[in-house]
Design an enzyme around this catalytic site. Structure first.
Site, mmCIF file in Angstrom:
data_model
loop_
_atom_site.group_PDB
_atom_site.id
_atom_site.type_symbol
_atom_site.label_atom_id
_atom_site.label_comp_id
_atom_site.label_asym_id
_atom_site.label_seq_id
_atom_site.Cartn_x
_atom_site.Cartn_y
_atom_site.Cartn_z
ATOM 1 N N GLY A 1 0.813 -1.213 0.000
ATOM 2 C CA GLY A 1 0.000 0.000 0.000
ATOM 3 C C GLY A 1 0.845 1.260 0.000
ATOM 4 O O GLY A 1 0.516 2.252 -0.663
ATOM 5 N N ASP A 2 1.956 1.241 0.739
ATOM 6 C CA ASP A 2 2.867 2.388 0.747
ATOM 7 C C ASP A 2 3.521 2.567 -0.622
ATOM 8 O O ASP A 2 3.704 3.696 -1.079
ATOM 9 C CB ASP A 2 3.944 2.191 1.818
ATOM 10 C CG ASP A 2 3.359 2.156 3.219
ATOM 11 O OD1 ASP A 2 2.723 3.140 3.614
ATOM 12 O OD2 ASP A 2 3.533 1.137 3.899
#
Length: 461
Positions: free
Chosen positions: A253-254
């Protein structure tokens, strides 16, 4: 021009303790992890900042940071392109420790404080906002994104530059004027109060959530399925990524958020930024995810997305077929402008064994063989078209004029070439002799050739 990106959010120190577990403890029904190796890395907003820096951005990380040894350790793990603006913090620096055995997470231990409160933004934070070409809010639910002063500052920034909000179930809703919100599918379900499963239901839920939050766009990350984007009244856009192998999705997600933010800072359209981010996240997982970053402390740039045509799929396929006593077939070529003759040869080659691996000339290799006007289609696209054929099990792109090194690695039982090689020995036979491989020639489908197609297109131009 180098984009300037501000990452605002809760940074953490992530530590993996990875060892071997082959026995249970005599005093409790738990695994005993022997000889764990410690691998620290930036976590939370700090990982997003490091990944944005790997994409070529100048990054400011504004984060609550304690005055302790863990904070010093975290700072030392960040690349030099990341400048830290320390915001007030309650308690120690957050640390997330994972205990693993052979790569499998057994337990996670979290320590550290929450974000401190403040009514007036620090001067260095205001300066960083003013200088930013884009802002990423990496919300990890520790109170920072609920501060009214921060929300007002971010909302003002969104009137001028792209603001991307990566939400958390315990965090605040996106600030006013946010350009792009990035929930995953489970976060979307909480925000919508539904359980969308099919892609159509996900699109409907995403539209409802975007309208309620008031963001310009909302992209739902769908894991191995890619991402879905809704904006305005346009139909949802779905960005499907190539399947990848990877067990640890930590940090994906990052990677997605950092890639999308840097792309928007460079001036990409929203759809272009989200599509690139989906590919970058898939490549990040394929390369080992955050665990791999912890091993070498060098994040992979999202522009350098690992390809599933790099040999890994071929090795797995060949190993599986050989384990079952099957026959491995390989063929090779440029396959520029794939035509019916190519398909007929590939289908015939596949029928000679139990799997077919295509060794594909790279762009540089094609230019060396065919001249400066070729290839007409880049290797990534040629590989994708080939891999979509039912008769092709794997594709490997090679850089040399001849596929000798790729053949040595795959070691096929049969090496098959098209009919224009009939009447003389194949140049690869000398390599095949090293393990007893055999070569065969299949006739081409009459009247089909890339050269003929190019000539016809030029006549009709």
């Amino acid at each position: 021009m180098t984009p300037r990106v501000l990452v605002v959010g809760e940074a953490m120190l992530d530590v993996d303790l990875d060892g071997r577990a082959s026995r249970l403890s005599p005093d409790a029904p738990v695994a005993v992890v022997d000889d764990p190796v410690e691998r620290p890395r930036p976590g939370g907003a700090a990982l997003a900042a490091a990944l944005a820096a790997s994409d070529g951005a100048r990054v400011v990380l504004a984060t609550p940071l304690g005055n302790d040894a863990d904070a010093d350790r975290l700072r030392a793990l960040l690349p030099p392109e990341v400048e830290v603006v320390a915001l007030p913090s309650d308690g120690g620096t957050p640390v997330k420790r994972r205990v693993l055995a052979a790569g499998q997470v057994l337990v996670r231990l979290d320590t550290g404080g929450t974000s401190g409160s403040w009514e007036t933004p620090p001067a260095d934070l205001e300066a960083a906002v003013s200088a930013a070409d884009a802002v990423l809010v990496a919300d990890y639910g520790r109170g920072l994104t609920s501060l009214p002063a921060l929300r007002e500052l971010v909302a003002r920034a969104a009137e001028r530059v792209p603001v991307v909000w990566d939400p958390h179930p315990r965090g605040g809703r996106p600030a006013d004027n946010t350009w792009l919100c990035l929930p995953n599918q489970s976060e979307l379900a909480r925000l919508d109060g539904s359980e969308p499963t099919g892609i159509g239901e996900v699109g409907d839920a995403a539209r409802r959530v975007r309208e309620r939050l008031g963001t310009r766009a909302l992209a739902v990350t769908l894991g191995e399925r890619g991402a879905l984007l809704v904006q305005g009244d346009a139909p949802p856009a779905v960005f499907v990524v190539d399947p990848v192998r990877g067990e640890d999705t930590c940090g994906a997600g990052d990677r997605f958020a950092a890639s999308a933010t840097v792309r928007l800072a460079r001036g990409d359209l929203m759809s272009e930024a989200v599509e690139h981010a989906a590919r970058a996240a898939a490549g990040f997982v394929a390369a080992g995810g955050a665990t791999a970053y912890g091993a070498d402390a060098t994040p992979t740039p999202s522009d350098d997305v690992p390809s599933h045509h790099d040999g890994s799929t071929a090795r797995d396929t060949v190993a599986r077929v050989r384990a079952g006593g099957g026959v491995v077939v390989a063929t090779g070529g440029c396959f520029d402008l794939l035509h019916a003759g190519h398909v007929a040869t590939l289908q015939a080659a596949r029928r000679l064994g139990d799997c077919l691996v295509v060794l594909l000339n790279s762009d540089a290799s094609v230019r060396g063989l065919k001249g400066p006007g070729r290839p007409l289609v880049p290797a990534r696209d040629r590989a994708r078209v080939l891999a979509s054929l039912a008769c092709v099990d794997a594709v490997v792109v090679f850089e040399e004029d001849r596929p000798d090194a790729a053949l040595q690695e795959i070691r096929p039982d049969l090496w098959v070439k098209g009919g224009d090689y009939a009447g003389g020995p194949l140049p690869e036979q000398q390599v095949l002799d090293r393990w007893g491989g055999r070569s065969m020639v299949l006739p081409y489908l009459s009247g089909r050739s890339t050269t003929g197609l190019v000539a016809a297109a030029n006549r009709n131009a």
